[in-house]
Design an enzyme around this catalytic site. Structure first.
Site, PDB file in Angstrom:
ATOM      1  CG  ASP A  34      25.730  37.461  29.349  1.00  0.00           C
ATOM      2  OD1 ASP A  34      26.271  37.337  28.234  1.00  0.00           O
ATOM      3  OD2 ASP A  34      25.756  38.517  30.012  1.00  0.00           O
ATOM      4  CG  ASP A  82      29.429  24.813  35.574  1.00  0.00           C
ATOM      5  OD1 ASP A  82      30.179  25.506  34.896  1.00  0.00           O
ATOM      6  OD2 ASP A  82      28.593  24.038  35.078  1.00  0.00           O
ATOM      7  N   GLY A  83      27.369  27.529  36.154  1.00  0.00           N
ATOM      8  CA  GLY A  83      26.046  27.914  35.670  1.00  0.00           C
ATOM      9  C   GLY A  83      25.411  26.882  34.745  1.00  0.00           C
TER      10      GLY A  83
HETATM   11  N1  SAM Z   1      25.374  38.535  32.766  1.00  0.00           N
HETATM   12  C1  SAM Z   1      26.268  39.614  33.133  1.00  0.00           C
HETATM   13  C2  SAM Z   1      25.622  40.922  32.748  1.00  0.00           C
HETATM   14  O1  SAM Z   1      24.889  40.978  31.752  1.00  0.00           O
HETATM   15  O2  SAM Z   1      25.825  41.901  33.459  1.00  0.00           O
HETATM   16  C3  SAM Z   1      27.620  39.477  32.503  1.00  0.00           C
HETATM   17  C4  SAM Z   1      28.240  38.129  32.615  1.00  0.00           C
HETATM   18  S1  SAM Z   1      29.815  37.935  31.897  1.00  0.00           S
HETATM   19  C5  SAM Z   1      29.517  38.000  30.203  1.00  0.00           C
HETATM   20  C6  SAM Z   1      30.110  36.234  32.176  1.00  0.00           C
HETATM   21  C7  SAM Z   1      30.397  35.850  33.608  1.00  0.00           C
HETATM   22  O3  SAM Z   1      30.345  34.432  33.725  1.00  0.00           O
HETATM   23  C8  SAM Z   1      31.766  36.249  34.126  1.00  0.00           C
HETATM   24  O4  SAM Z   1      31.609  37.016  35.289  1.00  0.00           O
HETATM   25  C9  SAM Z   1      32.468  34.924  34.455  1.00  0.00           C
HETATM   26  O5  SAM Z   1      33.272  34.991  35.616  1.00  0.00           O
HETATM   27  C10 SAM Z   1      31.297  34.014  34.691  1.00  0.00           C
HETATM   28  N2  SAM Z   1      31.527  32.587  34.430  1.00  0.00           N
HETATM   29  C11 SAM Z   1      32.396  32.013  33.549  1.00  0.00           C
HETATM   30  N3  SAM Z   1      32.215  30.679  33.513  1.00  0.00           N
HETATM   31  C12 SAM Z   1      31.193  30.404  34.377  1.00  0.00           C
HETATM   32  C13 SAM Z   1      30.502  29.213  34.730  1.00  0.00           C
HETATM   33  N4  SAM Z   1      30.836  28.023  34.195  1.00  0.00           N
HETATM   34  N5  SAM Z   1      29.488  29.306  35.621  1.00  0.00           N
HETATM   35  C14 SAM Z   1      29.129  30.507  36.156  1.00  0.00           C
HETATM   36  N6  SAM Z   1      29.743  31.672  35.852  1.00  0.00           N
HETATM   37  C15 SAM Z   1      30.753  31.616  34.966  1.00  0.00           C
END
Ligand code: SAM
Length: 295
Positions: A177, A156-157
């Protein structure tokens, strides 16, 4: 709930605005020999095939990167980003970028945040990536596993970021993001960044958010205005008054803690150029302003 897939949106106007800002900050970090680290809390799958069925379904990249590439007369600080995208070719890199011989790739290609940053890392720099979606994580793993400068976590980010503060290399950038699948993401993003900044006060933190009819972004700005960072908190938004119905974005925003000196003016010039270059649902304006002035 992980329903969002960035492949549908890669290279759209929001990506261009966000990635151009990120690239400029990276260029500042590269100006000094001292190592830096970059942390991408929501990394996505790494890079995207704009010829894929996902990209074709929305066609969003045509109003984003394709329109920007066509426009011409880009501000000089924008040009390195446009050149990087034009030159991006995972097929030529092969297995180092996660390409296998039987992959059915069409192109053109667009690097996500991990690959825009990866291509700027020097030998002594580091990148930490977090991604939770199982399929996106696997794709990302194939494409970065051979690079010893990159550390990938299926984690989890929001929690992960706070847990790894401060980083071993105390100079660098955090990109958050989120996909904002659920409304709680706004609260989690603000709280995670605030807690992380308290442990790493001179880090640069950049949060992306969508501007929607529902107006969830106002609370984010209020929360960031409470972060009294020495280098200030900057807000940059590209938006339009029109459109945005049914959950569609009518704009895109960035909140940046401790941006490099001079970034605000450089990026505003880019934002003004983007207003004419990319296509939003209506005529676009760009606004860059300090929520907390730098000291
Ligand atoms: N940063 C990337 C780019 O600019 O190329 C795009 C990211 S996209 C908007 C968001 C990503 O966050 C998705 O791949 C999703 O699976 C992931 N995600 C969603 N919730 C998350 C969490 N709690 N922790 C980490 N990743 C997560």
């Amino acid at each position: 709930m992980l329903s969002y897939l960035h492949g549908f949106h890669a290279g759209n106007f929001a990506d261009i605005h966000k990635h151009a800002a990120m690239r400029i900050i990276l260029d500042y970090l590269c100006n000094k020999e001292k190592p830096f680290c970059v942390i991408d809390t929501h990394a996505g799958s790494g890079w995207y095939d704009l010829g894929s069925a996902q990209s074709a379904k929305t066609g969003e990249w045509k109003n984003g990167i394709a329109a920007a590439q066509k426009k011409g007369n880009a501000p000089k600080q924008m040009q390195p980003f446009l050149d990087q995208i034009a030159a991006f070719d995972p097929i030529a890199k092969g297995r180092d970028y996660g390409v296998f011989e039987d992959d059915d790739l069409k192109g053109p290609f667009y690097p996500g945040s991990p690959f825009i940053m990866r291509e700027l890392l020097r030998e002594h720099d580091e990148m930490i990536l977090m991604e939770l979606h199982p399929r996106e994580y696997d794709l990302l793993e194939y494409s970065v596993e051979r690079d010893p400068r990159i550390h990938l976590h299926k984690r989890d980010g929001y929690e992960g970021l706070v847990g790894m503060m401060p980083p071993a290399i105390r100079r660098g950038l955090v990109l958050m993001d989120p996909s904002y699948d659920v409304k709680q993401d706004y609260q989690k993003a603000a709280s995670s960044i605030k807690r992380a900044w308290e442990r790493w006060e001179n880090g640069i933190f950049m949060l992306w958010y969508p501007i929607l009819e529902a107006g969830f972004d106002a609370e984010l700005r209020e929360n960031f205005a409470q972060i009294k960072a020495k280098g200030g908190v900057l807000c940059a938004e590209l938006s339009t008054n029109q459109g945005g119905a049914k959950g569609r974005m009518r704009g895109t925003g960035l909140l940046i803690i401790n941006p490099p000196y001079g970034f605000d003016q450089e990026f505003d010039e880019i934002g003004q150029w983007l207003c004419d270059a990319v296509k939003l649902p209506g005529p676009a304006t760009h606004r860059t302003h300090w929520l907390v002035p730098s000291q």
